[in-house]
Design a protein around this motif. Structure first.
Motif, PDB file in Angstrom:
ATOM      1  N   LEU A   1       0.812  -1.204   0.000  1.00 21.58           N
ATOM      2  CA  LEU A   1       0.000   0.000   0.000  1.00 21.58           C
ATOM      3  C   LEU A   1       0.852   1.264   0.000  1.00 21.58           C
ATOM      4  O   LEU A   1       0.317   2.376   0.051  1.00 21.58           O
ATOM      5  CB  LEU A   1      -0.933   0.012   1.213  1.00 21.58           C
ATOM      6  CG  LEU A   1      -1.859  -1.198   1.348  1.00 21.58           C
ATOM      7  CD1 LEU A   1      -2.631  -1.127   2.666  1.00 21.58           C
ATOM      8  CD2 LEU A   1      -2.821  -1.284   0.171  1.00 21.58           C
ATOM      9  N   SER A   2       2.164   1.115  -0.047  1.00 26.06           N
ATOM     10  CA  SER A   2       3.059   2.266  -0.074  1.00 26.06           C
ATOM     11  C   SER A   2       3.214   2.771  -1.501  1.00 26.06           C
ATOM     12  O   SER A   2       3.161   2.008  -2.462  1.00 26.06           O
ATOM     13  CB  SER A   2       4.431   1.905   0.499  1.00 26.06           C
ATOM     14  OG  SER A   2       5.126   1.024  -0.378  1.00 26.06           O
ATOM     15  N   THR A   3       3.424   4.060  -1.618  1.00 24.76           N
ATOM     16  CA  THR A   3       3.616   4.661  -2.933  1.00 24.76           C
ATOM     17  C   THR A   3       4.870   4.124  -3.603  1.00 24.76           C
ATOM     18  O   THR A   3       4.890   3.933  -4.825  1.00 24.76           O
ATOM     19  CB  THR A   3       3.687   6.189  -2.798  1.00 24.76           C
ATOM     20  OG1 THR A   3       2.502   6.656  -2.151  1.00 24.76           O
ATOM     21  CG2 THR A   3       3.810   6.865  -4.151  1.00 24.76           C
ATOM     22  N   ALA A   4       5.909   3.866  -2.813  1.00 20.87           N
ATOM     23  CA  ALA A   4       7.162   3.389  -3.395  1.00 20.87           C
ATOM     24  C   ALA A   4       6.986   2.056  -4.112  1.00 20.87           C
ATOM     25  O   ALA A   4       7.624   1.807  -5.140  1.00 20.87           O
ATOM     26  CB  ALA A   4       8.223   3.266  -2.308  1.00 20.87           C
ATOM     27  N   LYS A   5       6.130   1.185  -3.589  1.00 18.55           N
ATOM     28  CA  LYS A   5       5.908  -0.114  -4.219  1.00 18.55           C
ATOM     29  C   LYS A   5       4.791  -0.081  -5.250  1.00 18.55           C
ATOM     30  O   LYS A   5       4.867  -0.740  -6.286  1.00 18.55           O
ATOM     31  CB  LYS A   5       5.615  -1.180  -3.158  1.00 18.55           C
ATOM     32  CG  LYS A   5       6.838  -1.605  -2.364  1.00 18.55           C
ATOM     33  CD  LYS A   5       6.594  -2.916  -1.642  1.00 18.55           C
ATOM     34  CE  LYS A   5       7.865  -3.418  -0.966  1.00 18.55           C
ATOM     35  NZ  LYS A   5       7.656  -4.720  -0.290  1.00 18.55           N
ATOM     36  N   ALA A   6       3.734   0.664  -4.952  1.00 13.88           N
ATOM     37  CA  ALA A   6       2.571   0.667  -5.842  1.00 13.88           C
ATOM     38  C   ALA A   6       2.727   1.660  -6.980  1.00 13.88           C
ATOM     39  O   ALA A   6       2.044   1.540  -8.001  1.00 13.88           O
ATOM     40  CB  ALA A   6       1.308   0.982  -5.048  1.00 13.88           C
ATOM     41  N   GLY A   7       3.610   2.659  -6.826  1.00 10.83           N
ATOM     42  CA  GLY A   7       3.773   3.673  -7.846  1.00 10.83           C
ATOM     43  C   GLY A   7       2.683   4.733  -7.775  1.00 10.83           C
ATOM     44  O   GLY A   7       1.742   4.650  -6.992  1.00 10.83           O
TER      45      GLY A   7
END
Length: 567
Positions: A547-553
């Motif tokens: 759910l993090s921006t770093a992983k989900a983009g």
């Protein structure tokens, strides 16, 4: 299970017992369910961040001033009243607008985009849509200028009351790129600055430029011959600066100042400043840029605030200057699920007349002295710190904090009636770019507990529950469905667009309702339920980093949503 998650789950039991009384209401007990419709009795959210567990002094305030996914803040003032507008991307209603009289206590009062005839946001991915706005008050009218990526480009809307309604968009087809700014000069002329491609071929990846147009308010268009290059590349093009954007122009003591974001909206984000005596002359960069960043700090520091930049400045009636800007509260160095949030810091003009927000090497403080003067407005909400939020769906008007995707008009699938949010299910997945039946609220804490009480469906073919949602390709769905014999709870994940069943529990048919509970602590997320007083787990310590921006983009923060679908 972590100790913190255990405390969160235990706290939810107390919340659940208090909420049980809702089902005793006669009009709810006797509800006649419609086929294919999910009935949500209430939704509760509670923040539990350790960093907020400090008592503020009377003269202190808490950063961020608006927590959760409220990025790219822009601020304006009318007399004693301040207003902030933020990005909303594909979510409706678009362009959240907050009100304050002291810069630290805020209330969500409305949205700039509330009608499909303004901007159509159907069929786009979640990080497209409405990018960074600029809000300004001038001569009795409020202006917002912003970009609808893949939905019409740059445009202006206006309103006499910032709570709305806002006008139909004035489209600006000649103005390309993103992040437009509108500047009202003291000679009566109006200008629009924005990010766009540089002159000629880009010299490197991330090479962008800031451009300026004069705007004709009578013709409601830019003057074609007025286009002018303000900044090529950034503060020093020989160093290949990337993603110069988010321009804001101010006139102070005879100087024109241009504040921009530089470095991209990730870990290397920053705010930089330029100035000139005349808009016909070149803007000169400040020799001590950046005036705000956190990229030069130890990445291993505790409770880091990162990605700081994208600032807008405001002068108070008392003569102080302050900056609102975006930053993130991260865990595991660079991960954040809460999105880019709105922070506040004072501005110092003592260095040869240049504005400075934070000296190099200094950390953004979580707590600092309040601005002078101002007063707390009567309808102020808690937008920071550890707070709880409850919606019992007793009003016929949807609370302003709820969002959804697709068209602005949601009446074909959402009804508020008899104390329930009634969601008419459709065969649309959360992973679809078609409008899902999905009502969402922002996650505003790294550690939180959220719960909703739903009626046990009387008909099969319906899956309903609560979703922890980042985007179409990364989310969880904690759902209830009627089986041939009784009921089943399940948790599914969608990671990189691939759906997977993670856990399931069969239930008996006792009772009329069930409470679904989601508890998260930074990189872990758990799902549980309650039919009586006891809370029972379904899935514990699942991976919340998806759910993090770093992983989900993308550019949005995670949301907690009510969802219903047919199968």
């Amino acid at each position: 299970m972590s100790v913190k998650l255990f405390r969160v789950l235990a706290a939810s039991a107390v919340i659940a017992l208090a909420s049980c009384s809702q089902m005793q209401k006669e009009h709810k007990a006797n509800i006649q369910q419609q086929t294919g419709t999910a009935y949500f009795d209430w939704f509760k959210y509670q923040g539990h961040d350790d960093v907020f567990n400090h008592t503020l002094a009377d003269d202190e305030f808490q950063n961020p001033v608006i927590s959760g996914f409220y990025p790219d803040p822009s601020i304006t003032r009318k007399g004693k009243d301040y207003y902030i507008a933020t990005s909303s991307f594909a979510y409706n209603n678009g362009l959240p607008i907050f009100h304050s009289r002291d810069l630290v206590n805020w209330a969500l009062i409305g949205h700039g985009l509330t009608r499909d005839e303004q901007i159509e946001l159907s069929g786009i991915d979640i990080s497209s849509g409405i990018y960074a706005p600029t809000i300004r008050y001038h001569d009795g009218l409020f202006y917002i200028i912003t970009t609808a990526v893949y939905s019409g480009g740059n445009f202006i809307i206006t309103a006499e009351d910032p709570a709305g309604p806002w006008s139909q968009p004035i489209l600006l087809p000649e103005v390309g790129g993103i992040d437009p700014d509108i500047f009202f000069d003291d000679d009566g002329r109006i200008y629009i600055a924005h990010n766009d491609a540089p002159p000629g071929k880009p010299l490197y990846d991330g090479h962008r430029a800031i451009w300026l147009w004069e705007y004709d308010p009578i013709a409601q268009q830019v003057k074609p011959e007025s286009r002018k290059l303000l900044v090529d590349g950034g503060t020093d093009i020989s160093k290949k600066p990337i993603w110069i954007e988010a321009p804001h122009i101010y006139k102070v003591n005879g100087w024109y100042y241009l504040v921009c974001a530089e470095g991209g909206t990730g870990y290397n984000h920053s705010a930089v400043v330029f100035r000139t005596r005349d808009l016909s002359e070149p803007f000169i960069p400040y020799h001590a840029n950046p005036i705000l960043t956190q990229r030069d700090l130890d990445i291993e520091r505790v409770n880091p605030i990162t990605t700081a930049g994208h600032a807008d400045l405001i002068k108070t009636p008392q003569g102080e200057w302050w900056a609102v800007f975006l930053a993130t509260r991260s865990y595991n160095k660079t991960l954040y699920n809460t999105g880019r949030e709105t922070f506040l810091l004072p501005v110092d003009w003592t260095n040869e007349g240049w504005p400075e927000i934070l000296p190099p090497g200094e950390t953004i403080p979580y707590r600092l002295k309040k601005p002078a003067g101002g007063e707390k407005i009567a309808n102020t909400e808690q937008t920071t710190g550890n707070f709880s939020w409850l919606d019992e769906f007793e009003s016929e008007q949807l609370d302003l904090h709820w969002s959804w995707l697709g068209r602005h008009n949601n009446t074909n699938w959402l009804t508020l009636n008899n104390g329930f949010a009634q969601l008419k299910a459709a065969k649309r997945q959360l992973s679809s770019l078609e409008q899902p039946v999905y009502l969402a609220r922002r996650v505003q804490h790294q550690t939180y507990q959220a719960s909703t009480q739903v009626l046990l469906p009387q008909y099969s073919g319906l899956q309903l529950g609560i979703t922890a949602y980042q985007n179409e390709k990364f989310h969880y769905f904690f759902a209830l469905e009627k089986t041939d014999t009784a009921y089943r709870l399940f948790v599914e994940s969608v990671v990189k667009g691939q759906r997977r069943m993670l856990a399931s529990v069969d239930l008996d048919s006792g009772g009329d309702a069930i409470e679904l509970i989601v508890s998260a602590d930074k990189d872990k997320i758990s799902f549980s339920y309650r039919q009586s007083e006891a809370i029972k787990p379904v899935l514990t310590n699942a991976d919340a980093t998806i759910l993090s921006t770093a992983k989900a983009g993308g550019f949005v923060g995670s949301m907690l949503g009510l969802h219903a679908r047919k199968f």
